[in-house]
Each structure stands twice: as structure tokens, then as C-alpha cells.
Design a protein around this motif. Sequence first.
Motif, short mmCIF file in Angstrom:
data_model
loop_
_atom_site.label_atom_id
_atom_site.label_comp_id
_atom_site.label_asym_id
_atom_site.label_seq_id
_atom_site.Cartn_x
_atom_site.Cartn_y
_atom_site.Cartn_z
N PRO A 69 0.18 5.09 -0.07
CA PRO A 69 -0.87 6.12 -0.02
C PRO A 69 -0.60 7.33 -0.91
N GLU A 97 -10.02 -1.81 13.41
CA GLU A 97 -11.26 -1.11 13.10
C GLU A 97 -12.34 -1.37 14.15
N THR A 144 -11.83 -0.08 5.60
CA THR A 144 -11.06 1.16 5.62
C THR A 144 -9.57 0.81 5.72
N PRO A 145 -8.69 1.81 5.68
CA PRO A 145 -7.25 1.52 5.85
C PRO A 145 -6.88 0.97 7.22
N LYS A 149 -2.89 -2.20 13.09
CA LYS A 149 -4.16 -1.73 12.52
C LYS A 149 -5.33 -2.31 13.30
N PRO A 170 -3.46 3.23 -4.77
CA PRO A 170 -2.54 3.00 -3.64
C PRO A 170 -2.16 1.53 -3.45
N HIS A 171 -3.11 0.62 -3.67
CA HIS A 171 -2.80 -0.81 -3.55
C HIS A 171 -2.14 -1.28 -4.85
N PHE A 226 0.85 -1.19 0.00
CA PHE A 226 0.00 0.00 0.00
C PHE A 226 0.89 1.23 0.00
N GLY A 252 -10.21 -4.35 7.05
CA GLY A 252 -9.13 -3.37 6.98
C GLY A 252 -7.90 -3.66 7.82
N GLY A 262 -6.98 2.47 10.29
CA GLY A 262 -6.22 3.39 11.13
C GLY A 262 -6.87 3.74 12.45
#
Length: 323
Positions: free
Chosen positions: A78, A234, A204-205, A232, A87-88, A76, A226, A207
Motif C-alpha cells: 500500500p 466485503e 476494494t482492498p 479479508k 500497490p499491486h 500488495f 476483494g 478491509g
Amino acid sequence: MSKIETLKILDRDSVNALVLPEQILFAVREAFYLHSAGEGQVFPIVREALSTGGIFGIKSGGISSQGVLGFKAAGFWPTNRALGGEPHQATILLIDPATGRPLCMIDGNTITTLRTGAAGALGLEILARRDSAKLTVFGTGVQATIQVDYALRVMPGIKSVTYLTFDGQPSPEFEAQFSKRCSVKHSASSNDAVSSSDVVITATPGGQVLFDLEAVKPGTHINCVGADTKGKREAPEGLLAKATVIVDDRDQATQMGETQWASSLPVIEIGDLLTGKVEFSRSADEITVFDMTGLALQDLTVARLLFEQAKIEGVGHDISWPW
């Protein structure tokens, strides 16, 4: 004197010309089955932060009984958005396990997107309540879109989709993709959206925590997409302790998925449900979580399928490869 063989290259357009959603579902189901049956090897993952700000990883494995060996180099970046790119980024290489010769190099972006969407669909088929009618998705990007697409394919009872965006603003583009298949609405309140839904998908990413534990009502199923890297998350603290947790791979999930935040809790591998090693029948009030970190075997079964199709249909670019 070197032998001359052929290396097939399947770029993005070639992959897109070959993929059929139903076949991807079949290939991903096969990957989970092979993993449970011990017929597929999954090698240690490489996952490293780069000085450029990107994350680079390698997932690799093999299926000896099918002559499959290979890896996906992916990550990834960004800052690609500012350059007008995705991005990926991912590239898959299939290798002849008998000789080590490369057989096929494949653009892995579409494969990663589709196999993750298909995995989410299998999670819904197996774990979500059959009467589920309301779905909430966090995110409107490529992965959120494919998760909703596959969810609507396998769960025709879903009548409404509520979505949340990172900036709190509606996305007409996202709504337009599904408006003919179900009711679609934007929400600015994550807790309200979750508490009124039967199925929740987080894409989502990874974060930040996206909603409060108290918002999750009994009977909810959650696909967590995510969290795919150490650090990471979520899902809120305490959710996994209240839920029946299903993972694609136990070790991998405790290293880089949502399960890293509750690594001592018991989990079930989804492949064991498919093979019947573990029996599971959800209750109406049970909360279930599918922690999806992505298996190399998913990439390889899909890549092998596309490689075989490409040879039959004459798709892709063939180049000479001395070895």
C-alpha cells in the motif's frame, strides 16, 4: 560446457502490446475447464504478511499435457502509492517442465488485472440474470475498472453503472471511462445502490463489510473480488447462507475468499459448470455469489498465450541464458 538458450522478457509495454480482451476471456475459460477436468495442477499458495507492511504471495501450477509450468510472485504494497507506484506488483515466470529452465519472465500486473476481469465476466455470463440492466461497483481502482469494462462487454443489457468510492466523493476520471457506453452515476449510499441493482461487484482492498444483508434483493448476482487473503471480507454476515455460492477453487475460497466466513456451506466450482459436471439453472429470485480468489492456472494460460504470441510477433527482449 553450458548450453545456451534464450530467456524472453515481456515487460509491461510488451504485454500491453499483445493483449486482446477476447483472447484473455478464452484463456481464462480454458483455465477453469482444465481445473475441473483435472488436467491442470494447482500447488499450495504462499501468502504472507511482511514487516514492510506489504503482503507477498506465490501462486503456482502446471498443465502437463501442454508443457506448461510456472508461478506468479505477487502481492500488495500500500505504501507504493506515496512513491507514485502501483500497490499491486506481480511477476510471472514460465518454466520448461522437462528441464526446469526458465522460458519467459513476464510483468504480471496487467495479466492479473485482465484475467481477474475476465473471470468476473465469465461469472456474469453464467450466473447473472439475462435481463440484468443495473450494475453497482464498489471501488474505482484498476480492478474495479476492468470488472466494469468486461461486464459491459459480455452483458450488453447493462444500461447503468452506479459506483461507490472509499472517500464518498465522485470520481470524474472513473465516470469518463464509461460515460459513452452507459449511464454512470456516483452514490454515497451503499445500501441504496445495492438494493436498486441487478449485479453488484465488490472490488476494494477487502478491509470491511460494504453493505447490509437486507439491501440485497432477490435475483441479485454478486461478484466478490476483494477478499483474497485470510481475514479479508466485503460481504455481510449471512449473505452466503442465503445464496448459491460459486467459487473458482473450493479449498482456496475457504482459506482466503469470502467463503472463509462460511466454510461449511456447500459451494460449486465454476469449472464444473463449464464442463457440465454440475448443472445449474438460476431462478429469477435466486441470489448468486461468485467468490473469486484467482487461480494460478488463470495466470499460466494467459502467460502461455502471450509467450506464444510474442515469439510469433517478435515482441519482447531475448537474452542468452546458459544452463
